[in-house]
Scaffold this active site. Structure first.
Site, PDB file in Angstrom:
ATOM      1  CG  LEU A  24     -41.931  -7.567  18.141  1.00  0.00           C
ATOM      2  CD1 LEU A  24     -41.045  -8.763  17.830  1.00  0.00           C
ATOM      3  CD2 LEU A  24     -41.408  -6.831  19.370  1.00  0.00           C
ATOM      4  CG  HIS A  25     -43.654  -0.748  15.095  1.00  0.00           C
ATOM      5  ND1 HIS A  25     -44.345  -0.936  16.264  1.00  0.00           N
ATOM      6  CD2 HIS A  25     -43.466   0.582  14.994  1.00  0.00           C
ATOM      7  CE1 HIS A  25     -44.573   0.238  16.833  1.00  0.00           C
ATOM      8  NE2 HIS A  25     -44.038   1.174  16.082  1.00  0.00           N
ATOM      9  NE  ARG A  26     -41.372   1.758  19.643  1.00  0.00           N
ATOM     10  CZ  ARG A  26     -42.119   2.750  19.212  1.00  0.00           C
ATOM     11  NH1 ARG A  26     -41.633   3.619  18.353  1.00  0.00           N
ATOM     12  NH2 ARG A  26     -43.345   2.917  19.636  1.00  0.00           N
ATOM     13  CG  ASP A  71     -41.539  -2.937  19.222  1.00  0.00           C
ATOM     14  OD1 ASP A  71     -42.678  -2.713  18.758  1.00  0.00           O
ATOM     15  OD2 ASP A  71     -40.570  -3.272  18.501  1.00  0.00           O
TER      16      ASP A  71
END
Ligand code: UD1
Length: 363
Positions: free
Chosen positions: A205-207, A284
């Site tokens: 996850l990094h958005r 994501d």
């Protein structure tokens, strides 16, 4: 000899330029030059990918580092323009949709240097995503647009792009994967981590939309906690995500989860080795949606939209919200697995097609 600049900036770019660099290097007419803008600079976000893909050190390094969108974009334009004015290449190739992709395109096109975009035409239709702005700018300006799937062609034509600029070449990420398949298969990181093949989940996850807002991130951490009670998970944490977890004070809670293994960001080979043996992916990322579709592994994408719709219509990808993520995980664990097929031209031969296209364009 034709000099071709390959622009690489951030983690998802390095694996995209690698097959193209090696394919161009094999010709007797092209001299590929790697230009690293420096958007990603940590060893495990950048250097490790050069090692995995046997790429030489970047020939040109712009060293722009982190910053706001305008700072990053502006710094790349200023630094790259100077290079282009002093030593103009015959062509600039940009990949993906990061800030440096749009910045390098603007600098090159304004100097009249032929510019090509690999992974063109993808659209999420969500302008709150910085990447969507980068895609629109890059595709409006570039001279050659190489698309991975038919939706890319359709989006570009609908936006009024001249058909002769558009060429479907397939998905370069599959070339990257096939290039390193034997080394990925030889790596057994899941064993080192004490996990069993096919019995763990892999989370990335990094958005900004998931990790920059305190309330959203807290909700996601709670859901990860619930999921790991049924399925052990591995979570290699992106620097943006870790920074926010620490700022919001969630890191200790996450580290205390018995079913969760938190790792530093991984380079390509160890990361893909975890993908290969995973039961499902929760992500994501753009690239992970494609890799899971190619490998036939269920993928739950924590986003309201995707610029890669074939991964949903043809592949194993499903879009999720924080509200239905857990139910979707349970459904997969209970046997409700989405099956799919490999999209056309995701065959490991994209670099070949791109090299042929460059040759045609430059002659
Ligand atoms: C960028 C891309 C995104 C891509 C992602 C992959 C844009 C707008 N976004 O997002 O499309 O999916 O890369 O990782 O171009 N940082 C480090 N070390 C690094 C790089 C960054 O610690 O090597 C930290 C810095 O605090 C930085 C933050 O991560 O401010 C965000 O980095 P940035 O390059 O701005 O965006 P990403 O979130 O990585």
């Amino acid at each position: 000899m034709k000099t071709i600049h390959l622009i690489a900036a951030a983690r998802p770019n390095f694996m995209k330029i690698a097959p193209l660099y090696h394919a161009l290097k094999q010709t007797d007419w092209a001299d590929p030059v790697i230009v690293h803008t420096g958007q990603h600079y940590d060893i495990n976000m950048s250097d490790a990918f050069f090692t995995d893909f046997q790429l030489p050190d970047p020939h040109i390094h712009l060293g722009v580092g982190s910053g706001t969108h305008a700072q990053q974009t502006g710094r790349v334009m200023i630094a790259y323009e100077e290079i282009l004015m002093n030593t103009p290449p015959d062509m600039v190739v940009v990949v993906g949709d990061v800030n440096s992709t749009a910045a390098a395109t603007m600098a090159a096109v304004k100097l009249g240097i032929p510019t090509a975009h690999l992974e063109a035409g993808l659209r999420s239709f969500d302008r709150t995503m910085p990447e969507e702005i980068n895609r629109l700018v890059t595709d409006a300006l570039a001279d050659l647009l190489w698309t991975p799937s038919p939706d890319g062609d359709e989006n570009l034509l609908r936006e009024g792009v001249a058909p002769e600029k558009v060429e479907r070449v397939g998905n370069i990420m599959i070339d990257s994967l096939e290039m390193l398949r034997s080394r990925i298969e030889a790596e057994q990181l899941f064993m080192t981590l004490g996990l069993t093949a096919g019995e763990y989940g892999l989370i990335t996850l990094h958005r900004p939309s998931n990790v920059d807002d305190r309330e959203t991130l807290e909700k996601i951490c709670g859901i990860i906690g619930n999921i790991t009670e049924r399925l052990p998970c591995v979570f290699p944490i992106h620097p943006r995500t870790r920074k926010n977890m620490e700022t919001f004070g969630f890191m200790t809670r996450l580290e205390a989860l018995p079913g969760l293994k938190i790792l530093e960001p991984l380079s390509y080979i160890p990361f893909m080795s975890l993908v290969f043996h995973s039961r499902m992916l929760i992500t994501d990322s753009g690239g992970v949606q494609e890799e899971s579709t190619y490998l036939g592994i269920p993928c739950l994408t924590l986003r309201p939209n995707t610029e890669r719709p074939v991964t949903v219509t043809e592949g194993t990808n499903q879009l999720c919200t924080p509200a239905d993520l857990e139910a979707n995980v349970n459904s997969i664990l209970n046997g409700g697995r989405k099956t799919g097929q490999k999209p056309a031209m995701w065959d490991g031969k994209t670099a070949e097609r791109v090299v042929a296209s460059i040759r045609r364009y430059l002659s």
